[in-house]
Design a protein around this motif. Structure first.
Motif, PDB file in Angstrom:
ATOM      1  N   MET A  77      41.035  24.465  42.730  1.00 31.78           N
ATOM      2  CA  MET A  77      41.763  25.595  43.338  1.00 31.78           C
ATOM      3  C   MET A  77      43.109  25.175  43.917  1.00 31.78           C
ATOM      4  SD  MET A  77      41.079  28.829  43.540  1.00 31.78           S
ATOM      5  CE  MET A  77      40.051  29.556  42.283  1.00 31.78           C
ATOM      6  N   GLN A  78      43.283  23.881  44.160  1.00 34.73           N
ATOM      7  CA  GLN A  78      44.573  23.392  44.642  1.00 34.73           C
ATOM      8  C   GLN A  78      45.662  23.664  43.600  1.00 34.73           C
ATOM      9  OE1 GLN A  78      45.518  22.752  47.512  1.00 34.73           O
ATOM     10  NE2 GLN A  78      46.723  20.918  47.792  1.00 34.73           N
ATOM     11  N   LEU A  93      45.938  26.478  41.854  1.00 33.83           N
ATOM     12  CA  LEU A  93      46.051  27.918  41.593  1.00 33.83           C
ATOM     13  C   LEU A  93      47.482  28.398  41.353  1.00 33.83           C
ATOM     14  CD1 LEU A  93      44.506  30.583  41.241  1.00 33.83           C
ATOM     15  CD2 LEU A  93      44.568  30.884  43.715  1.00 33.83           C
ATOM     16  N   PRO A  94      48.492  27.940  42.139  1.00 34.73           N
ATOM     17  CA  PRO A  94      49.854  28.433  41.888  1.00 34.73           C
ATOM     18  C   PRO A  94      50.321  28.160  40.449  1.00 34.73           C
ATOM     19  CG  PRO A  94      49.762  27.280  44.006  1.00 34.73           C
ATOM     20  CD  PRO A  94      48.443  27.050  43.334  1.00 34.73           C
ATOM     21  N   VAL A 148      48.418  27.617  37.808  1.00 38.06           N
ATOM     22  CA  VAL A 148      47.586  28.385  36.869  1.00 38.06           C
ATOM     23  C   VAL A 148      48.062  29.839  36.795  1.00 38.06           C
ATOM     24  CG1 VAL A 148      45.252  29.293  36.503  1.00 38.06           C
ATOM     25  CG2 VAL A 148      45.564  26.877  37.118  1.00 38.06           C
ATOM     26  N   VAL A 149      48.410  30.405  37.959  1.00 33.41           N
ATOM     27  CA  VAL A 149      48.901  31.793  37.970  1.00 33.41           C
ATOM     28  C   VAL A 149      50.242  31.874  37.244  1.00 33.41           C
ATOM     29  CG1 VAL A 149      49.780  33.637  39.475  1.00 33.41           C
ATOM     30  CG2 VAL A 149      47.628  32.506  40.024  1.00 33.41           C
ATOM     31  N   ARG A 150      51.098  30.886  37.454  1.00 32.36           N
ATOM     32  CA  ARG A 150      52.405  30.880  36.771  1.00 32.36           C
ATOM     33  C   ARG A 150      52.235  30.868  35.259  1.00 32.36           C
ATOM     34  NH1 ARG A 150      54.198  26.910  40.670  1.00 32.36           N
ATOM     35  NH2 ARG A 150      55.342  28.037  42.283  1.00 32.36           N
ATOM     36  N   LEU A 152      39.171  34.559  39.326  1.00 27.40           N
ATOM     37  CA  LEU A 152      40.126  33.472  39.564  1.00 27.40           C
ATOM     38  C   LEU A 152      39.524  32.115  39.201  1.00 27.40           C
ATOM     39  CD1 LEU A 152      41.815  34.568  42.919  1.00 27.40           C
ATOM     40  CD2 LEU A 152      42.883  34.467  40.666  1.00 27.40           C
ATOM     41  N   LEU A 153      38.245  31.922  39.511  1.00 26.82           N
ATOM     42  CA  LEU A 153      37.598  30.657  39.142  1.00 26.82           C
ATOM     43  C   LEU A 153      37.614  30.479  37.626  1.00 26.82           C
ATOM     44  CD1 LEU A 153      34.523  30.539  41.578  1.00 26.82           C
ATOM     45  CD2 LEU A 153      36.475  28.992  41.563  1.00 26.82           C
ATOM     46  N   LEU A 157      39.807  31.811  35.583  1.00 25.72           N
ATOM     47  CA  LEU A 157      41.202  31.557  35.208  1.00 25.72           C
ATOM     48  C   LEU A 157      41.552  30.081  35.404  1.00 25.72           C
ATOM     49  CD1 LEU A 157      43.902  33.123  34.429  1.00 25.72           C
ATOM     50  CD2 LEU A 157      44.465  33.054  36.860  1.00 25.72           C
ATOM     51  N   THR A 194      48.572  30.820  47.909  1.00 23.67           N
ATOM     52  CA  THR A 194      49.247  30.912  46.615  1.00 23.67           C
ATOM     53  C   THR A 194      50.179  32.123  46.570  1.00 23.67           C
ATOM     54  OG1 THR A 194      47.373  29.841  45.537  1.00 23.67           O
ATOM     55  CG2 THR A 194      48.874  31.054  44.115  1.00 23.67           C
ATOM     56  N   THR A 230      56.335  34.473  36.521  1.00 26.61           N
ATOM     57  CA  THR A 230      54.951  34.026  36.304  1.00 26.61           C
ATOM     58  C   THR A 230      54.359  34.780  35.124  1.00 26.61           C
ATOM     59  OG1 THR A 230      53.780  35.733  37.553  1.00 26.61           O
ATOM     60  CG2 THR A 230      54.666  33.876  38.819  1.00 26.61           C
ATOM     61  N   SER A 231      53.230  34.311  34.661  1.00 27.86           N
ATOM     62  CA  SER A 231      52.475  35.034  33.637  1.00 27.86           C
ATOM     63  C   SER A 231      51.990  36.367  34.218  1.00 27.86           C
ATOM     64  CB  SER A 231      51.274  34.183  33.229  1.00 27.86           C
ATOM     65  OG  SER A 231      50.105  34.959  33.151  1.00 27.86           O
ATOM     66  N   ARG A 279      45.786  39.045  38.243  1.00 24.20           N
ATOM     67  CA  ARG A 279      44.499  38.653  38.801  1.00 24.20           C
ATOM     68  C   ARG A 279      44.635  38.234  40.267  1.00 24.20           C
ATOM     69  NH1 ARG A 279      40.528  35.604  34.669  1.00 24.20           N
ATOM     70  NH2 ARG A 279      41.797  36.678  33.112  1.00 24.20           N
TER      71      ARG A 279
END
Lengths: 275, 275
Positions: free
Chosen positions: A118-119, A121-122, A124-126, A232-233, A235, B28, B56-57, B63
């Motif tokens: 989860m660290q 996450l930024p 992964v979202v990008r 989110l997990l 993702l 995030t 971002t995506s 999500r």
């Protein structure tokens, strides 16, 4: 906002800000074996005795024990100025390794795999998808999870642990007596490290059915948070997402399932699609 | 335990297990600038527009946005099948960078320093003191925190950010008009990276006083959780611990402070010791 209201609001922020510590207190107490030792001993133990048995520093352990008391995972009694701890019912039920409904390996899996993931996450979202290649050096995080026998046990136990808690609800949701054979496809997919390829896809014959156990998103996507968290997990670690009841309906109809029924469970919901 | 009770109990476990995701959703969203952009634009924005502006995506961002809605950090309206998001009052007050009471840098500091440090809690509890030498390659974690100008800004803003929220309460707790000079010793110590050595210790003259703003542990050490958490953060990152009112009393009397008064605040408590 009145000053009392503002303080309440700030306390909410404070709770959010420290939420990850709650998790780490519990997972650390599990990892060090505090709850198991207290269960086995069957009596209250002082922090000194616990530290001696668990081979930890007395100072460090006492601070962790007190935090567990604050979270109502342990009880604390004082006798002649000495601190004595015991498990609560909650802890005996869900955190002691030997309990039939134990979630010990879930906590371990969340602590070892999900917390550090989860660290990222930024990032992964990008990018809009898991970054396992750059983070773990492999596009498939399960290669890492299944590196050792112990890790395999952690992640398969994590899947198995939900069953004693939710199994009764799942199996009693619908009359399944007309299905002579039940096959756990989800766990199999998880163990095989990836989504099935085109040619390993399962064909359902007329009379066959699929039973889905999933969190459901509200139709307006405003909640519940647990479904958002699962999305989110996924993702961050794998593929897939949570869906609303309508979205599941569309998905199942597209795949040729005609009779679709849904039963709301306490946490997960149960969908039965028949061909 | 009845089955309804058991499900409620399991939901508590589930909440604990996912608590770190709550934190990472908020940090995030702060890091990506979602709340700042929504505040600046002054109108509801769709996930597509937000993703375009924030580079971002769209899938990843949507999500995260939905998870923020679940936590009541954002509002979500649907117009012609399109999703539109806006900040809540809570977010405008505490998470938007430009708000006078913003906790933006606190979230950043917790996310960058405290969240990964907490992964080492088992090791720290075993040893009874911070493991900065083995984890960060230096016994003083503040050397890492202050590596760059940006990091310096993050951690000093983190200290400064509490002041607009709690300052009024602290300064009105006691009549301080008899003290012509006030010196912030705590922040200075924090900035100088370590506890003061013997020869840099401060001598208080008769008539001088010390004003301590701290969480207080209950006398029986059973709570509150926030004080336990602060104690654990100190164990993991620095030195020091939280204390009960009685323990502060003992400490201050030993140091020669005679008149000791305590005022309970909303989150932190205020202790005045006079010589």
């Amino acid at each position: 906002m009145s000053s009392t209201e503002e303080i309440k609001t700030f306390q909410t922020l404070f709770k959010y800000q420290h939420s990850f510590i709650t998790f780490k207190v519990i997972s650390t107490a599990c990892e060090l074996g505090i709850f198991d030792l207290l269960r086995e001993s069957g009596e209250l133990l002082s922090s000194g005795t616990l530290a001696e048995h668990l081979k930890t520093s007395p100072i460090g352990l006492q601070r962790l024990l007190e935090a567990c008391v604050g979270l109502k995972l342990l009880t604390l009694e004082w006798k002649d100025g000495k601190d004595f701890y015991g498990n609560t019912d909650f802890t005996n039920l869900y955190l002691v390794k030997s309990s039939p409904k134990s979630q010990y390996y879930s906590m371990k899996f969340y602590s070892e795999v999900m917390y550090p993931s989860m660290q990222h996450l930024p990032e992964v979202v990008r990018k809009g998808k898991n970054q396992s290649s750059s983070i773990y050096g492999t596009p498939n995080v399960f290669e890492i999870i299944y590196r050792s026998k112990e890790e395999l046990q952690t992640s398969s136990s994590f899947l198995n642990e939900l069953w004693p808690v939710l199994g009764r609800e799942v199996l009693s949701a619908f009359d399944l007596s007309q299905f002579p054979l039940i096959c756990d496809v989800g766990a199999e997919t998880f163990k095989n490290h990836c989504l099935p390829s085109e040619d390993s896809q399962i064909t359902f014959h007329a009379g066959g059915g699929v039973l889905i156990v999933e969190m459901l998103l509200d139709e307006d996507k405003r909640g519940p948070s647990t479904a958002h968290f699962y999305s989110l997990l996924m993702l961050v670690l794998t593929e897939g997402k949570e869906r609303s009841a309508t979205e599941f309906n569309v998905l199942l109809r597209k795949a040729g399932f005609q009779k679709i029924e849904l039963k709301k469970g306490s946490l997960f919901h149960i969908i039965l699609g028949r061909k």
